[in-house]
Every structure is written in C-alpha cells, then in structure tokens.
Design a protein around this motif. Sequence first.
Motif, PDB file in Angstrom:
ATOM      1  N   VAL A 115      16.314   4.888  -2.921  1.00  0.00           N
ATOM      2  CA  VAL A 115      16.240   3.462  -2.632  1.00  0.00           C
ATOM      3  C   VAL A 115      16.012   2.649  -3.901  1.00  0.00           C
ATOM      4  O   VAL A 115      16.663   1.627  -4.119  1.00  0.00           O
ATOM      5  CB  VAL A 115      15.110   3.182  -1.603  1.00  0.00           C
ATOM      6  CG1 VAL A 115      14.942   1.695  -1.342  1.00  0.00           C
ATOM      7  CG2 VAL A 115      15.371   3.942  -0.311  1.00  0.00           C
ATOM      8  N   LYS A 116      15.097   3.103  -4.764  1.00  0.00           N
ATOM      9  CA  LYS A 116      14.749   2.343  -5.970  1.00  0.00           C
ATOM     10  C   LYS A 116      14.208   3.291  -7.026  1.00  0.00           C
ATOM     11  O   LYS A 116      13.460   4.214  -6.712  1.00  0.00           O
ATOM     12  CB  LYS A 116      13.691   1.284  -5.629  1.00  0.00           C
ATOM     13  CG  LYS A 116      13.310   0.375  -6.767  1.00  0.00           C
ATOM     14  CD  LYS A 116      12.304  -0.671  -6.320  1.00  0.00           C
ATOM     15  CE  LYS A 116      11.931  -1.578  -7.478  1.00  0.00           C
ATOM     16  NZ  LYS A 116      10.951  -2.584  -7.064  1.00  0.00           N
ATOM     17  N   VAL A 117      14.570   3.047  -8.287  1.00  0.00           N
ATOM     18  CA  VAL A 117      14.071   3.827  -9.413  1.00  0.00           C
ATOM     19  C   VAL A 117      13.492   2.865 -10.435  1.00  0.00           C
ATOM     20  O   VAL A 117      14.153   1.888 -10.814  1.00  0.00           O
ATOM     21  CB  VAL A 117      15.185   4.668 -10.084  1.00  0.00           C
ATOM     22  CG1 VAL A 117      14.614   5.480 -11.241  1.00  0.00           C
ATOM     23  CG2 VAL A 117      15.875   5.562  -9.074  1.00  0.00           C
ATOM     24  N   THR A 118      12.266   3.130 -10.882  1.00  0.00           N
ATOM     25  CA  THR A 118      11.615   2.291 -11.876  1.00  0.00           C
ATOM     26  C   THR A 118      11.051   3.165 -12.980  1.00  0.00           C
ATOM     27  O   THR A 118      10.355   4.145 -12.706  1.00  0.00           O
ATOM     28  CB  THR A 118      10.443   1.489 -11.236  1.00  0.00           C
ATOM     29  OG1 THR A 118      10.937   0.771 -10.108  1.00  0.00           O
ATOM     30  CG2 THR A 118       9.826   0.532 -12.225  1.00  0.00           C
ATOM     31  N   ASP A 119      11.353   2.803 -14.229  1.00  0.00           N
ATOM     32  CA  ASP A 119      10.709   3.440 -15.381  1.00  0.00           C
ATOM     33  C   ASP A 119       9.448   2.637 -15.643  1.00  0.00           C
ATOM     34  O   ASP A 119       9.509   1.482 -16.068  1.00  0.00           O
ATOM     35  CB  ASP A 119      11.639   3.417 -16.594  1.00  0.00           C
ATOM     36  CG  ASP A 119      11.047   4.119 -17.810  1.00  0.00           C
ATOM     37  OD1 ASP A 119       9.866   4.534 -17.765  1.00  0.00           O
ATOM     38  OD2 ASP A 119      11.765   4.242 -18.817  1.00  0.00           O
ATOM     39  N   LEU A 120       8.302   3.225 -15.358  1.00  0.00           N
ATOM     40  CA  LEU A 120       7.041   2.495 -15.464  1.00  0.00           C
ATOM     41  C   LEU A 120       6.670   2.138 -16.902  1.00  0.00           C
ATOM     42  O   LEU A 120       5.773   1.339 -17.118  1.00  0.00           O
ATOM     43  CB  LEU A 120       5.926   3.276 -14.778  1.00  0.00           C
ATOM     44  CG  LEU A 120       6.116   3.408 -13.263  1.00  0.00           C
ATOM     45  CD1 LEU A 120       5.003   4.253 -12.658  1.00  0.00           C
ATOM     46  CD2 LEU A 120       6.181   2.058 -12.580  1.00  0.00           C
ATOM     47  N   ALA A 121       7.393   2.688 -17.878  1.00  0.00           N
ATOM     48  CA  ALA A 121       7.156   2.326 -19.275  1.00  0.00           C
ATOM     49  C   ALA A 121       7.660   0.915 -19.578  1.00  0.00           C
ATOM     50  O   ALA A 121       7.311   0.326 -20.593  1.00  0.00           O
ATOM     51  CB  ALA A 121       7.835   3.327 -20.209  1.00  0.00           C
ATOM     52  N   GLU A 122       8.469   0.345 -18.686  1.00  0.00           N
ATOM     53  CA  GLU A 122       9.048  -0.973 -18.910  1.00  0.00           C
ATOM     54  C   GLU A 122       8.086  -2.117 -18.631  1.00  0.00           C
ATOM     55  O   GLU A 122       8.395  -3.271 -18.916  1.00  0.00           O
ATOM     56  CB  GLU A 122      10.308  -1.138 -18.059  1.00  0.00           C
ATOM     57  CG  GLU A 122      11.419  -0.204 -18.480  1.00  0.00           C
ATOM     58  CD  GLU A 122      12.641  -0.301 -17.589  1.00  0.00           C
ATOM     59  OE1 GLU A 122      12.606  -1.016 -16.571  1.00  0.00           O
ATOM     60  OE2 GLU A 122      13.632   0.360 -17.922  1.00  0.00           O
ATOM     61  N   GLY A 123       6.926  -1.840 -18.074  1.00  0.00           N
ATOM     62  CA  GLY A 123       5.967  -2.896 -17.782  1.00  0.00           C
ATOM     63  C   GLY A 123       4.598  -2.314 -17.543  1.00  0.00           C
ATOM     64  O   GLY A 123       4.405  -1.091 -17.606  1.00  0.00           O
ATOM     65  N   PRO A 124       3.624  -3.176 -17.270  1.00  0.00           N
ATOM     66  CA  PRO A 124       2.273  -2.660 -17.023  1.00  0.00           C
ATOM     67  C   PRO A 124       2.212  -1.829 -15.742  1.00  0.00           C
ATOM     68  O   PRO A 124       2.863  -2.147 -14.756  1.00  0.00           O
ATOM     69  CB  PRO A 124       1.424  -3.925 -16.911  1.00  0.00           C
ATOM     70  CG  PRO A 124       2.376  -5.033 -16.623  1.00  0.00           C
ATOM     71  CD  PRO A 124       3.714  -4.622 -17.170  1.00  0.00           C
ATOM     72  N   ASP A 134      12.767   9.463   3.329  1.00  0.00           N
ATOM     73  CA  ASP A 134      12.080  10.733   3.610  1.00  0.00           C
ATOM     74  C   ASP A 134      13.013  11.632   4.416  1.00  0.00           C
ATOM     75  O   ASP A 134      12.950  11.677   5.648  1.00  0.00           O
ATOM     76  CB  ASP A 134      10.782  10.439   4.363  1.00  0.00           C
ATOM     77  CG  ASP A 134       9.868  11.643   4.429  1.00  0.00           C
ATOM     78  OD1 ASP A 134      10.195  12.669   3.804  1.00  0.00           O
ATOM     79  OD2 ASP A 134       8.836  11.555   5.102  1.00  0.00           O
ATOM     80  N   ARG A 135      13.903  12.335   3.708  1.00  0.00           N
ATOM     81  CA  ARG A 135      14.903  13.185   4.331  1.00  0.00           C
ATOM     82  C   ARG A 135      14.927  14.556   3.647  1.00  0.00           C
ATOM     83  O   ARG A 135      14.657  14.655   2.454  1.00  0.00           O
ATOM     84  CB  ARG A 135      16.305  12.578   4.189  1.00  0.00           C
ATOM     85  CG  ARG A 135      16.468  11.211   4.783  1.00  0.00           C
ATOM     86  CD  ARG A 135      16.814  11.323   6.275  1.00  0.00           C
ATOM     87  NE  ARG A 135      17.141  10.021   6.815  1.00  0.00           N
ATOM     88  CZ  ARG A 135      16.292   9.248   7.470  1.00  0.00           C
ATOM     89  NH1 ARG A 135      15.057   9.649   7.656  1.00  0.00           N
ATOM     90  NH2 ARG A 135      16.667   8.091   7.941  1.00  0.00           N
ATOM     91  N   PRO A 136      15.296  15.598   4.385  1.00  0.00           N
ATOM     92  CA  PRO A 136      15.413  16.926   3.768  1.00  0.00           C
ATOM     93  C   PRO A 136      16.454  16.920   2.646  1.00  0.00           C
ATOM     94  O   PRO A 136      17.502  16.290   2.759  1.00  0.00           O
ATOM     95  CB  PRO A 136      15.866  17.825   4.925  1.00  0.00           C
ATOM     96  CG  PRO A 136      15.487  17.099   6.164  1.00  0.00           C
ATOM     97  CD  PRO A 136      15.565  15.634   5.834  1.00  0.00           C
ATOM     98  N   ASN A 159       4.121  10.154   1.100  1.00  0.00           N
ATOM     99  CA  ASN A 159       4.637   9.039   1.886  1.00  0.00           C
ATOM    100  C   ASN A 159       4.349   7.724   1.168  1.00  0.00           C
ATOM    101  O   ASN A 159       3.310   7.562   0.532  1.00  0.00           O
ATOM    102  CB  ASN A 159       3.984   9.008   3.263  1.00  0.00           C
ATOM    103  CG  ASN A 159       4.412  10.180   4.121  1.00  0.00           C
ATOM    104  OD1 ASN A 159       5.469  10.755   3.923  1.00  0.00           O
ATOM    105  ND2 ASN A 159       3.579  10.540   5.080  1.00  0.00           N
ATOM    106  N   ALA A 160       5.272   6.781   1.305  1.00  0.00           N
ATOM    107  CA  ALA A 160       5.100   5.451   0.739  1.00  0.00           C
ATOM    108  C   ALA A 160       4.499   4.536   1.806  1.00  0.00           C
ATOM    109  O   ALA A 160       4.235   4.964   2.930  1.00  0.00           O
ATOM    110  CB  ALA A 160       6.440   4.920   0.247  1.00  0.00           C
ATOM    111  N   ALA A 161       4.320   3.278   1.454  1.00  0.00           N
ATOM    112  CA  ALA A 161       3.719   2.319   2.383  1.00  0.00           C
ATOM    113  C   ALA A 161       4.622   2.059   3.590  1.00  0.00           C
ATOM    114  O   ALA A 161       4.137   1.841   4.694  1.00  0.00           O
ATOM    115  CB  ALA A 161       3.410   1.004   1.666  1.00  0.00           C
ATOM    116  N   SER A 162       5.924   2.089   3.398  1.00  0.00           N
ATOM    117  CA  SER A 162       6.869   1.846   4.490  1.00  0.00           C
ATOM    118  C   SER A 162       7.213   3.155   5.183  1.00  0.00           C
ATOM    119  O   SER A 162       7.475   4.169   4.530  1.00  0.00           O
ATOM    120  CB  SER A 162       8.151   1.221   3.941  1.00  0.00           C
ATOM    121  OG  SER A 162       7.869  -0.005   3.316  1.00  0.00           O
ATOM    122  N   GLU A 163       7.244   3.113   6.503  1.00  0.00           N
ATOM    123  CA  GLU A 163       7.562   4.316   7.274  1.00  0.00           C
ATOM    124  C   GLU A 163       8.971   4.783   6.957  1.00  0.00           C
ATOM    125  O   GLU A 163       9.890   3.983   6.806  1.00  0.00           O
ATOM    126  CB  GLU A 163       7.429   4.021   8.771  1.00  0.00           C
ATOM    127  CG  GLU A 163       7.496   5.265   9.614  1.00  0.00           C
ATOM    128  CD  GLU A 163       7.158   4.997  11.069  1.00  0.00           C
ATOM    129  OE1 GLU A 163       7.784   5.642  11.919  1.00  0.00           O
ATOM    130  OE2 GLU A 163       6.272   4.164  11.329  1.00  0.00           O
TER     131      GLU A 163
END
Length: 165
Positions: free
Chosen positions: A74-83, A14-16, A40-44
């Motif tokens: 931090v992480k990139v996920t293509d949600l089409a790859e799984g449920p 979470d940065r400008p 915001n995500a679950a982690s601060e």
Amino acid sequence: MSDEQHVLSILVEDRPGVLSRIAGLFSGRGFNIASLCVANAASEGLSRITLVTQADPLVIEQIIKQLRKLINVVKVTDLAEGPAVYREMALVKVSAKPEFRAEILRIVDIFRCKVIDVSAEHYTVEVTGDQGKITALLDLLKPMGVKEIARTGVTALSREQRNGN
C-alpha cells in the motif's frame, strides 16, 4: 557513495505471501535484511513491516520503486527522509552470581529497564529504547555473563509535523 542504513516502513495488505515477496525482492538482488518487524497496523486488514537494510541512496531508491510495484503493498516510506521515532526491545538473560546482583540491579535502574524473571542463577532483563541504549546496556552486562539475548529488531514510525512549535 557509501552504504547507509535505511529503515523502510512498508504498509501492506495482510495477505499470505506478501512478506515472502518482499524478502524475495531483497534476496534476489543480493541485499541483506538486517532487521525485520511485522505486526498489524492501525487499520484492519493492514500490516506494517519495518525493515532495516544497508545500501547507497540510489539503490534504496530503486528498492523502494520495486517495492511499490508489488501486489498488496500500500505504501513505502524511507524513514531517513524525515523525522522518525525508532525503538527496539530486547530480553537479556544475565548470570546473577551473588557478587554481581546489586550491580546488575543498579544498571537496570540506570537504564530504566525491568527485571522480568528471576531464578537462583539468572536475571532476565527487558529493555526498550534505541539501538544505542541496548548496545550500551549489553556492554555493561557482558562482564557479568550474558547467557542469551532476544531482540525484536527496529520498529519505527515517522513523526508528524508540529504546527508552530
């Protein structure tokens, strides 16, 4: 290959400037962002960007590789790859003429929506669901006079694998 819709879940610090760099990657390559949701995500200190775009799988693969190289990603996920679970929320202001009020309330009930604001001439309806549900609701309300629509865009999370079920 045909263009397919892809929902990317991007966990970022979470940065400008992070969102600007991600949007710049898309615009610089001539790709449209159909929907964008950031919170915001679950982690601060982290945010989740849910981004919907349309491209063929090889192009999406390249986009993901380039996103992973960006600072603060931090992480990139293509949600089409799984449920995954997909949701969108919309606020719909519809004309509430006396002859349509009962019908609007029936539709709201059928779609498990909520009337969140009432005036002499309008109802404001809140609906949450997948894009198909929201589109179906809008199709039914249009003949009554949809005045305004505000949609959040898609938000999504991958599903966890279930053990033994």
